[in-house]
Design a protein around this motif. Structure first.
Motif, PDB file in Angstrom:
ATOM      1  N   THR A 252       7.493   4.774   1.132  1.00 53.82           N
ATOM      2  CA  THR A 252       7.174   3.354   0.987  1.00 53.82           C
ATOM      3  C   THR A 252       7.671   2.522   2.173  1.00 53.82           C
ATOM      4  OG1 THR A 252       9.137   3.065  -0.388  1.00 53.82           O
ATOM      5  CG2 THR A 252       7.046   3.402  -1.530  1.00 53.82           C
ATOM      6  N   ALA A 253       8.771   2.906   2.775  1.00 53.90           N
ATOM      7  CA  ALA A 253       9.279   2.157   3.931  1.00 53.90           C
ATOM      8  C   ALA A 253       8.297   2.264   5.095  1.00 53.90           C
ATOM      9  CB  ALA A 253      10.644   2.674   4.345  1.00 53.90           C
ATOM     10  N   TYR A 254       7.748   3.455   5.308  1.00 60.09           N
ATOM     11  CA  TYR A 254       6.756   3.655   6.362  1.00 60.09           C
ATOM     12  C   TYR A 254       5.519   2.796   6.106  1.00 60.09           C
ATOM     13  CZ  TYR A 254       2.947   5.806   8.954  1.00 60.09           C
ATOM     14  OH  TYR A 254       1.847   6.014   9.744  1.00 60.09           O
ATOM     15  N   PHE A 255       5.023   2.812   4.876  1.00 60.17           N
ATOM     16  CA  PHE A 255       3.818   2.053   4.558  1.00 60.17           C
ATOM     17  C   PHE A 255       4.074   0.555   4.563  1.00 60.17           C
ATOM     18  CE2 PHE A 255       2.391   6.219   3.149  1.00 60.17           C
ATOM     19  CZ  PHE A 255       1.166   6.263   3.809  1.00 60.17           C
ATOM     20  N   ALA A 256       5.281   0.127   4.233  1.00 55.07           N
ATOM     21  CA  ALA A 256       5.618  -1.293   4.329  1.00 55.07           C
ATOM     22  C   ALA A 256       5.534  -1.748   5.786  1.00 55.07           C
ATOM     23  CB  ALA A 256       7.006  -1.555   3.760  1.00 55.07           C
ATOM     24  N   THR A 257       6.076  -0.941   6.687  1.00 51.68           N
ATOM     25  CA  THR A 257       6.024  -1.255   8.114  1.00 51.68           C
ATOM     26  C   THR A 257       4.584  -1.252   8.612  1.00 51.68           C
ATOM     27  OG1 THR A 257       8.209  -0.270   8.429  1.00 51.68           O
ATOM     28  CG2 THR A 257       6.854  -0.557  10.397  1.00 51.68           C
ATOM     29  N   LEU A 258       3.820  -0.242   8.208  1.00 55.28           N
ATOM     30  CA  LEU A 258       2.426  -0.128   8.621  1.00 55.28           C
ATOM     31  C   LEU A 258       1.606  -1.338   8.155  1.00 55.28           C
ATOM     32  CD1 LEU A 258       0.210   1.662   9.939  1.00 55.28           C
ATOM     33  CD2 LEU A 258      -0.121   2.684   7.685  1.00 55.28           C
TER      34      LEU A 258
ATOM     35  N   LEU B  19     -14.845 -13.302  12.029  1.00 55.23           N
ATOM     36  CA  LEU B  19     -13.755 -14.053  11.410  1.00 55.23           C
ATOM     37  C   LEU B  19     -13.735 -13.833   9.902  1.00 55.23           C
ATOM     38  CD1 LEU B  19     -11.454 -16.123  11.554  1.00 55.23           C
ATOM     39  CD2 LEU B  19     -13.193 -17.922  11.380  1.00 55.23           C
ATOM     40  N   ALA B  20     -14.892 -13.861   9.263  1.00 56.47           N
ATOM     41  CA  ALA B  20     -14.959 -13.634   7.816  1.00 56.47           C
ATOM     42  C   ALA B  20     -14.454 -12.238   7.465  1.00 56.47           C
ATOM     43  CB  ALA B  20     -16.387 -13.826   7.310  1.00 56.47           C
ATOM     44  N   ALA B  21     -14.832 -11.244   8.262  1.00 59.88           N
ATOM     45  CA  ALA B  21     -14.365  -9.873   8.017  1.00 59.88           C
ATOM     46  C   ALA B  21     -12.857  -9.765   8.200  1.00 59.88           C
ATOM     47  CB  ALA B  21     -15.093  -8.901   8.940  1.00 59.88           C
ATOM     48  N   ALA B  22     -12.319 -10.424   9.218  1.00 60.55           N
ATOM     49  CA  ALA B  22     -10.875 -10.389   9.459  1.00 60.55           C
ATOM     50  C   ALA B  22     -10.115 -11.081   8.328  1.00 60.55           C
ATOM     51  CB  ALA B  22     -10.546 -11.037  10.804  1.00 60.55           C
ATOM     52  N   GLU B  23     -10.644 -12.183   7.840  1.00 61.24           N
ATOM     53  CA  GLU B  23      -9.986 -12.887   6.734  1.00 61.24           C
ATOM     54  C   GLU B  23     -10.002 -12.041   5.461  1.00 61.24           C
ATOM     55  OE1 GLU B  23     -12.192 -16.543   6.835  1.00 61.24           O
ATOM     56  OE2 GLU B  23     -10.682 -17.525   8.098  1.00 61.24           O
ATOM     57  N   THR B  24     -11.105 -11.345   5.214  1.00 59.33           N
ATOM     58  CA  THR B  24     -11.180 -10.447   4.057  1.00 59.33           C
ATOM     59  C   THR B  24     -10.177  -9.314   4.203  1.00 59.33           C
ATOM     60  OG1 THR B  24     -13.505 -10.972   3.709  1.00 59.33           O
ATOM     61  CG2 THR B  24     -12.708  -8.909   2.752  1.00 59.33           C
ATOM     62  N   SER B  25     -10.076  -8.770   5.403  1.00 56.49           N
ATOM     63  CA  SER B  25      -9.116  -7.697   5.666  1.00 56.49           C
ATOM     64  C   SER B  25      -7.681  -8.178   5.441  1.00 56.49           C
ATOM     65  CB  SER B  25      -9.293  -7.196   7.095  1.00 56.49           C
ATOM     66  OG  SER B  25      -8.388  -6.172   7.382  1.00 56.49           O
ATOM     67  N   LEU B  26      -7.388  -9.391   5.886  1.00 58.34           N
ATOM     68  CA  LEU B  26      -6.043  -9.940   5.696  1.00 58.34           C
ATOM     69  C   LEU B  26      -5.717 -10.071   4.211  1.00 58.34           C
ATOM     70  CD1 LEU B  26      -3.440 -11.156   6.824  1.00 58.34           C
ATOM     71  CD2 LEU B  26      -4.605 -13.371   6.870  1.00 58.34           C
ATOM     72  N   ILE B  27      -6.660 -10.540   3.428  1.00 55.09           N
ATOM     73  CA  ILE B  27      -6.441 -10.674   1.984  1.00 55.09           C
ATOM     74  C   ILE B  27      -6.166  -9.307   1.369  1.00 55.09           C
ATOM     75  CG2 ILE B  27      -7.593 -11.225  -0.206  1.00 55.09           C
ATOM     76  CD1 ILE B  27      -8.990 -13.526   1.367  1.00 55.09           C
ATOM     77  N   GLU B  28      -6.929  -8.302   1.756  1.00 55.81           N
ATOM     78  CA  GLU B  28      -6.727  -6.954   1.221  1.00 55.81           C
ATOM     79  C   GLU B  28      -5.373  -6.396   1.628  1.00 55.81           C
ATOM     80  OE1 GLU B  28     -10.074  -4.565   2.377  1.00 55.81           O
ATOM     81  OE2 GLU B  28     -11.485  -5.779   1.222  1.00 55.81           O
ATOM     82  N   LEU B  29      -4.961  -6.647   2.870  1.00 52.98           N
ATOM     83  CA  LEU B  29      -3.647  -6.178   3.325  1.00 52.98           C
ATOM     84  C   LEU B  29      -2.519  -6.885   2.579  1.00 52.98           C
ATOM     85  CD1 LEU B  29      -4.414  -5.970   7.129  1.00 52.98           C
ATOM     86  CD2 LEU B  29      -3.672  -4.048   5.695  1.00 52.98           C
ATOM     87  N   LEU B  30      -2.656  -8.179   2.360  1.00 55.93           N
ATOM     88  CA  LEU B  30      -1.633  -8.919   1.606  1.00 55.93           C
ATOM     89  C   LEU B  30      -1.558  -8.415   0.163  1.00 55.93           C
ATOM     90  CD1 LEU B  30      -2.280 -12.502   3.006  1.00 55.93           C
ATOM     91  CD2 LEU B  30      -0.295 -11.039   3.475  1.00 55.93           C
TER      92      LEU B  30
ATOM     93  N   LEU C 245      -4.202   6.570   3.167  1.00 59.93           N
ATOM     94  CA  LEU C 245      -3.439   5.322   3.221  1.00 59.93           C
ATOM     95  C   LEU C 245      -3.028   4.983   4.653  1.00 59.93           C
ATOM     96  CD1 LEU C 245      -1.252   5.763   0.034  1.00 59.93           C
ATOM     97  CD2 LEU C 245      -3.130   4.142   0.347  1.00 59.93           C
ATOM     98  N   GLU C 246      -2.816   5.994   5.485  1.00 62.78           N
ATOM     99  CA  GLU C 246      -2.478   5.730   6.889  1.00 62.78           C
ATOM    100  C   GLU C 246      -3.658   5.114   7.622  1.00 62.78           C
ATOM    101  OE1 GLU C 246      -0.339   8.636   9.249  1.00 62.78           O
ATOM    102  OE2 GLU C 246       0.284   9.600   7.391  1.00 62.78           O
ATOM    103  N   ILE C 247      -4.856   5.580   7.299  1.00 66.70           N
ATOM    104  CA  ILE C 247      -6.056   5.059   7.953  1.00 66.70           C
ATOM    105  C   ILE C 247      -6.407   3.682   7.404  1.00 66.70           C
ATOM    106  CG2 ILE C 247      -8.538   5.427   8.268  1.00 66.70           C
ATOM    107  CD1 ILE C 247      -7.877   8.465   8.097  1.00 66.70           C
ATOM    108  N   ARG C 248      -6.367   3.555   6.088  1.00 67.38           N
ATOM    109  CA  ARG C 248      -6.695   2.292   5.414  1.00 67.38           C
ATOM    110  C   ARG C 248      -5.574   1.945   4.445  1.00 67.38           C
ATOM    111  NH1 ARG C 248     -12.216   0.817   3.218  1.00 67.38           N
ATOM    112  NH2 ARG C 248     -10.911  -0.997   3.173  1.00 67.38           N
ATOM    113  N   PRO C 249      -4.485   1.378   4.931  1.00 68.87           N
ATOM    114  CA  PRO C 249      -3.351   1.099   4.036  1.00 68.87           C
ATOM    115  C   PRO C 249      -3.682   0.113   2.930  1.00 68.87           C
ATOM    116  CG  PRO C 249      -2.988   0.114   6.188  1.00 68.87           C
ATOM    117  CD  PRO C 249      -4.234   0.940   6.295  1.00 68.87           C
ATOM    118  N   GLU C 250      -4.773  -0.642   3.074  1.00 69.64           N
ATOM    119  CA  GLU C 250      -5.151  -1.617   2.056  1.00 69.64           C
ATOM    120  C   GLU C 250      -6.023  -1.029   0.969  1.00 69.64           C
ATOM    121  OE1 GLU C 250      -8.459  -1.775   5.129  1.00 69.64           O
ATOM    122  OE2 GLU C 250      -6.307  -1.438   5.128  1.00 69.64           O
ATOM    123  N   THR C 251      -6.399   0.239   1.089  1.00 70.45           N
ATOM    124  CA  THR C 251      -7.348   0.824   0.151  1.00 70.45           C
ATOM    125  C   THR C 251      -6.811   0.841  -1.275  1.00 70.45           C
ATOM    126  OG1 THR C 251      -8.879   2.642  -0.224  1.00 70.45           O
ATOM    127  CG2 THR C 251      -6.657   3.243   0.422  1.00 70.45           C
ATOM    128  N   ARG C 252      -7.744   0.686  -2.218  1.00 68.50           N
ATOM    129  CA  ARG C 252      -7.407   0.702  -3.635  1.00 68.50           C
ATOM    130  C   ARG C 252      -7.952   1.935  -4.338  1.00 68.50           C
ATOM    131  NH1 ARG C 252      -6.417  -4.564  -5.795  1.00 68.50           N
ATOM    132  NH2 ARG C 252      -6.485  -6.133  -4.199  1.00 68.50           N
TER     133      ARG C 252
END
Length: 148
Positions: free
Chosen positions: A34-40, A93-104, A130-137
């Motif tokens: 979890t520490a690694y993924f928190a940093t990522l 910009l819309a794609a980046a904002e969506t990505s930010l929401i998913e990362l948060l 998770l390393e490739i897409r840490p925001e994945t669900r």
């Protein structure tokens, strides 16, 4: 003159609290670093915020540049280019904002101890994904099933 109102005293009815059935708590797999993924996730959040700032600056520049161009796009060879460029930047910009929401959201799940579990099937998501897409669900098979 203010009106005088009277209200009847409220009756309070006390009942025993009804407890909801216990749902299994989804937990981050214990073998996940979890520490690694928190940093990522934090690094990706930072880069995405920088990207959003850059795209906003580019959109401002393109918009200001468009003010100097005549409104007659049909006869101006640069007019459609500026419009297309701005539309592309707005889409990025819309794609980046969506990505930010998913990362948060991923960071919230990590902090809550519910990270790395597929939201569809409940199985652990492989660390490589998770390393490739840490925001994945979703795990790979469930993500593929959602796209069909």
């Amino acid at each position: 003159m203010p009106r005088k109102t009277t209200t009847a005293p409220r009756e309070t009815v006390r009942t025993e609290p009804v407890s909801a059935p216990a749902l299994p708590r989804v937990q981050t797999p214990p073998e996940l670093d979890t520490a690694y993924f928190a940093t990522l996730i934090d690094e990706r959040i930072g880069r995405t915020r920088e990207q959003i700032d850059t795209l906003n600056a580019v959109i401002r520049e393109v918009t200001l540049a468009a003010k100097d161009i005549p409104a007659d796009d049909e006869h101006d060879p640069e007019g459609t280019t500026v419009s297309v460029e701005r539309a592309n930047e707005v889409a990025l910009l819309a794609a980046a904002e969506t990505s930010l929401i998913e990362l948060l959201d991923a960071r919230v799940r990590l902090d809550a101890g519910a990270y790395g579990i597929c939201e569809r099937c409940g199985n652990p998501i492989p660390a490589a994904r998770l390393e490739i897409r840490p925001e994945t669900r979703f795990c790979v098979s469930c993500a593929a099933a959602r796209r069909r």
